[in-house]
Design an enzyme around this catalytic site. Structure first.
Site, PDB file in Angstrom:
ATOM      1  N   SER A  71       0.853  -1.193   0.000  1.00 22.29           N
ATOM      2  CA  SER A  71       0.000   0.000   0.000  1.00 22.29           C
ATOM      3  C   SER A  71       0.884   1.236   0.000  1.00 22.29           C
ATOM      4  O   SER A  71       1.747   1.370  -0.864  1.00 22.29           O
ATOM      5  CB  SER A  71      -0.961  -0.028   1.198  1.00 22.29           C
ATOM      6  OG  SER A  71      -1.918   1.011   1.111  1.00 22.29           O
ATOM      7  N   THR A  72       0.716   2.128   0.964  1.00 18.63           N
ATOM      8  CA  THR A  72       1.462   3.384   0.977  1.00 18.63           C
ATOM      9  C   THR A  72       2.974   3.133   0.972  1.00 18.63           C
ATOM     10  O   THR A  72       3.497   2.407   1.815  1.00 18.63           O
ATOM     11  CB  THR A  72       1.084   4.212   2.211  1.00 18.63           C
ATOM     12  OG1 THR A  72      -0.328   4.381   2.239  1.00 18.63           O
ATOM     13  CG2 THR A  72       1.765   5.575   2.182  1.00 18.63           C
ATOM     14  N   HIS A 116      -2.422  -1.005  -3.552  1.00 19.48           N
ATOM     15  CA  HIS A 116      -3.573  -0.126  -3.393  1.00 19.48           C
ATOM     16  C   HIS A 116      -3.395   1.130  -4.242  1.00 19.48           C
ATOM     17  O   HIS A 116      -2.600   2.011  -3.906  1.00 19.48           O
ATOM     18  CB  HIS A 116      -3.747   0.284  -1.926  1.00 19.48           C
ATOM     19  CG  HIS A 116      -4.070  -0.860  -1.024  1.00 19.48           C
ATOM     20  ND1 HIS A 116      -3.770  -0.847   0.317  1.00 19.48           N
ATOM     21  CD2 HIS A 116      -4.666  -2.052  -1.267  1.00 19.48           C
ATOM     22  CE1 HIS A 116      -4.167  -1.983   0.874  1.00 19.48           C
ATOM     23  NE2 HIS A 116      -4.713  -2.735  -0.068  1.00 19.48           N
ATOM     24  N   MET A 130      -0.163   1.306   5.282  1.00 18.31           N
ATOM     25  CA  MET A 130      -0.932   1.601   6.472  1.00 18.31           C
ATOM     26  C   MET A 130      -2.073   0.607   6.617  1.00 18.31           C
ATOM     27  O   MET A 130      -2.601   0.106   5.631  1.00 18.31           O
ATOM     28  CB  MET A 130      -1.496   3.022   6.388  1.00 18.31           C
ATOM     29  CG  MET A 130      -2.313   3.453   7.603  1.00 18.31           C
ATOM     30  SD  MET A 130      -1.328   3.545   9.106  1.00 18.31           S
ATOM     31  CE  MET A 130      -0.532   5.135   8.895  1.00 18.31           C
ATOM     32  N   ASP A 180      -4.619  -4.597   5.952  1.00 18.24           N
ATOM     33  CA  ASP A 180      -4.997  -5.416   4.806  1.00 18.24           C
ATOM     34  C   ASP A 180      -3.853  -6.360   4.451  1.00 18.24           C
ATOM     35  O   ASP A 180      -2.711  -5.931   4.280  1.00 18.24           O
ATOM     36  CB  ASP A 180      -5.344  -4.530   3.605  1.00 18.24           C
ATOM     37  CG  ASP A 180      -5.884  -5.323   2.430  1.00 18.24           C
ATOM     38  OD1 ASP A 180      -6.502  -6.380   2.665  1.00 18.24           O
ATOM     39  OD2 ASP A 180      -5.703  -4.889   1.277  1.00 18.24           O
TER      40      ASP A 180
END
Length: 376
Positions: free
Chosen positions: A192-193, A218, A311, A314
Site C-alpha cells: 500500500s502506501t 492499493h 498503512m 490489509d
C-alpha cells in the site's frame, strides 16, 4: 511546570489533528475535499490554495503535516511544485488526480519523485462512490502523516482501525486440512502506501526466469495500468495490469486493476487470475486479503506470500491463512518501510516466517518459491 502538567501537555499534543494543505485550481474540488477532510475526526484543513504560488505562501506561514496536491494547475504544474518542495523542505505529499490516461502517467512520475501516495478526485455521482472516495482519501492522508517522510518530531493523531468487511464477502474461508498437490511455484505480493517505490526495487532486482508473480498495490483505477507500464519498461520480467483469465506464468507479473479485486485460481498445474467486483475488503478494493486467501486455497504450499509497506492491516489475515496452508511468508522490516502498518500487523499475528529489509526480499522470495515450503 510539574510532571503532571507536562504529561497532560504531551497527551494533548499527541492528539493533535493532522493538518492538511489542499492545493487544487478548482473551487468545487477544493470544497469537496475540505468537506471530506472535515468529516474525519483525525484530520483538519490547515489551508487551501488555488495554485502552487499561493500554496508556497501558505507553507511559509505554517508547515502542514500533509499536502493534498493536484497535478494539472495554472502557472505551475503540481509535479514541478512537488519537486521544489522535496528539494527545499520535504513534506508528505498525496497526489489527487483525475482518472485520465494522461493524468495517470504524470502521477506515476510524481510517485517516483517522492509523493507518498495517490488518490482519485472525489466521485460525487452516487452516495456509494462518494463514501468510498471519502474513505480512501482520509486513509491515505493519515498514512502519509505517519510515513517516514513526515518531519521528525511532529506527533499527530494515532491511527484508528475502523470496522470493515473481511474477505468473507468475496470468497469463503480456507477449508481446514485442505491438501494441494505440487504445481508451478508462484509469488503473491501485497503493498500500500510506499509500495510503488518498494515494488519497483523488488521487481527490478528479479531475473526474467522468476516464477510468476501476482500483486495487489492499493491504487485507484487507471493508475495501475500506468504503473504496470512503467515497471515493464524497467524490469526483465513482463509486467501488465491483470485482465480476466490471464495466466500466471514464469517471467510474468500481473498487477490487480484498481477498483477491482483479483483472485488466484488453479488451472491444472498452473494458475490464472479472475477479476471481481464487490465491496471493499479491509477498506480496500483491490484487497490484499482477498488475493492472499485465494492463494491459500488454490496454491497452498506452492506459493510464497510477501507483505510490504503500507498503512492498516490489509493482508495480515490473508498472509496468516497462506502460512497455515503451507506457503512461505515474508514481511518487510520496519526500518525499510515507508509506513510500518501492514507488515507490523502480519508480524504481530505470527503470519511471517521471515522479516527482511527491502533489499533482501527479491532474492529470498525467489529462493523460497523455487525450493518450496518443505525444503531445508
Amino acid at each position: 511546570m510539574g510532571s503532571t502538567q507536562t504529561d497532560a501537555a504531551d497527551r494533548s499534543f499527541a492528539r493533535r489533528k493532522i493538518r492538511v494543505l489542499v492545493v487544487d485550481d478548482s473551487a468545487s474540488v477544493r470544497r469537496a475535499l475540505c468537506d471530506i477532510i472535515a468529516s474525519d475526526a483525525d484530520l483538519e484543513v490547515m489551508a487551501t490554495a488555488s495554485d502552487p504560488y499561493i500554496a508556497a505562501e501558505r507553507i511559509r506561514q505554517e508547515i502542514p503535516d500533509v499536502i493534498l496536491l493536484d497535478i494539472e494547475m495554472p502557472r505551475m504544474d503540481g509535479l514541478t511544485f512537488m519537486r521544489k518542495i522535496m528539494a527545499q523542505r520535504p513534506i508528505p505529499v498525496v497526489i489527487c488526480s483525475s482518472l485520465t490516461e494522461e493524468g495517470s502517467e504524470t502521477t506515476i512520475k510524481a510517485l517516483e519523485a517522492g509523493a507518498v501516495d495517490v488518490v482519485s478526485k472525489p466521485r460525487v455521482n452516487t452516495a456509494e462512490f462518494l463514501q468510498e472516495s471519502r474513505m480512501r482519501i482520509c486513509d491515505v492522508l493519515r498514512a502519509a502523516a505517519h510515513s517516514r517522510r513526515s518531519p521528525r518530531g511532529r506527533v499527530v493523531a494515532p491511527v484508528r482501525v475502523e470496522a470493515r468487511h473481511t474477505a468473507d464477502v468475496i470468497l469463503p474461508a480456507v477449508s481446514p486440512g485442505r491438501t494441494t498437490p505440487p504445481t508451478d511455484p508462484i509469488v503473491c505480493i501485497g503493498a500500500s502506501t510506499g509500495g510503488t517505490e518498494a515494488l519497483r526495487d523488488v521487481l527490478v532486482a528479479l531475473p526474467a526466469a522468476t516464477p510468476g508473480i501476482v500483486i495487489v498495490q492499493h491504487m485507484p483505477e487507471k493508475f495501475t495500468a500506468a504503473f504496470a507500464r512503467r515497471l515493464d519498461s524497467l524490469c526483465a520480467m513482463s509486467i501488465k495490469e491483470a485482465a480476466e483469465g490471464d495466466a500466471v506464468l514464469p517471467g510474468r507479473v500481473l498487477i490487480a486493476p484498481g477498483n477491482h479485486h483479483m483472485l488466484l485460481e488453479r488451472a491444472g498445474r498452473q494458475y490464472r487470475v479472475t477479476i471481481k467486483d464487490g465491496p471493499p475488503v479491509s477498506r480496500h478494493r483491490p484487497s490484499v486479503d482477498v488475493l492472499f486467501r485465494s492463494a491459500a486455497q488454490a496454491a497452498g504450499p506452492n506459493a510464497v506470500g510477501v507483505i510490504l509497506t503500507g498503512m492498516g492491516d490489509d493482508g495480515a489475515r490473508g498472509l496468516l491463512e497462506m502460512k497455515a496452508a503451507g506457503a512461505r511468508t515474508i514481511a518487510q522490516n520496519e526500518e525499510s518501510c515507508i509506513v510500518f502498518g501492514m507488515p507490523k500487523e502480519a508480524i504481530q499475528r505470527g503470519a511471517a516466517d521471515k522479516i527482511l529489509p527491502l533489499d533482501r526480499i527479491a532474492a529470498e522470495m525467489v529462493h523460497d518459491a523455487r525450493r518450496g515450503k518443505g525444503a531445508a
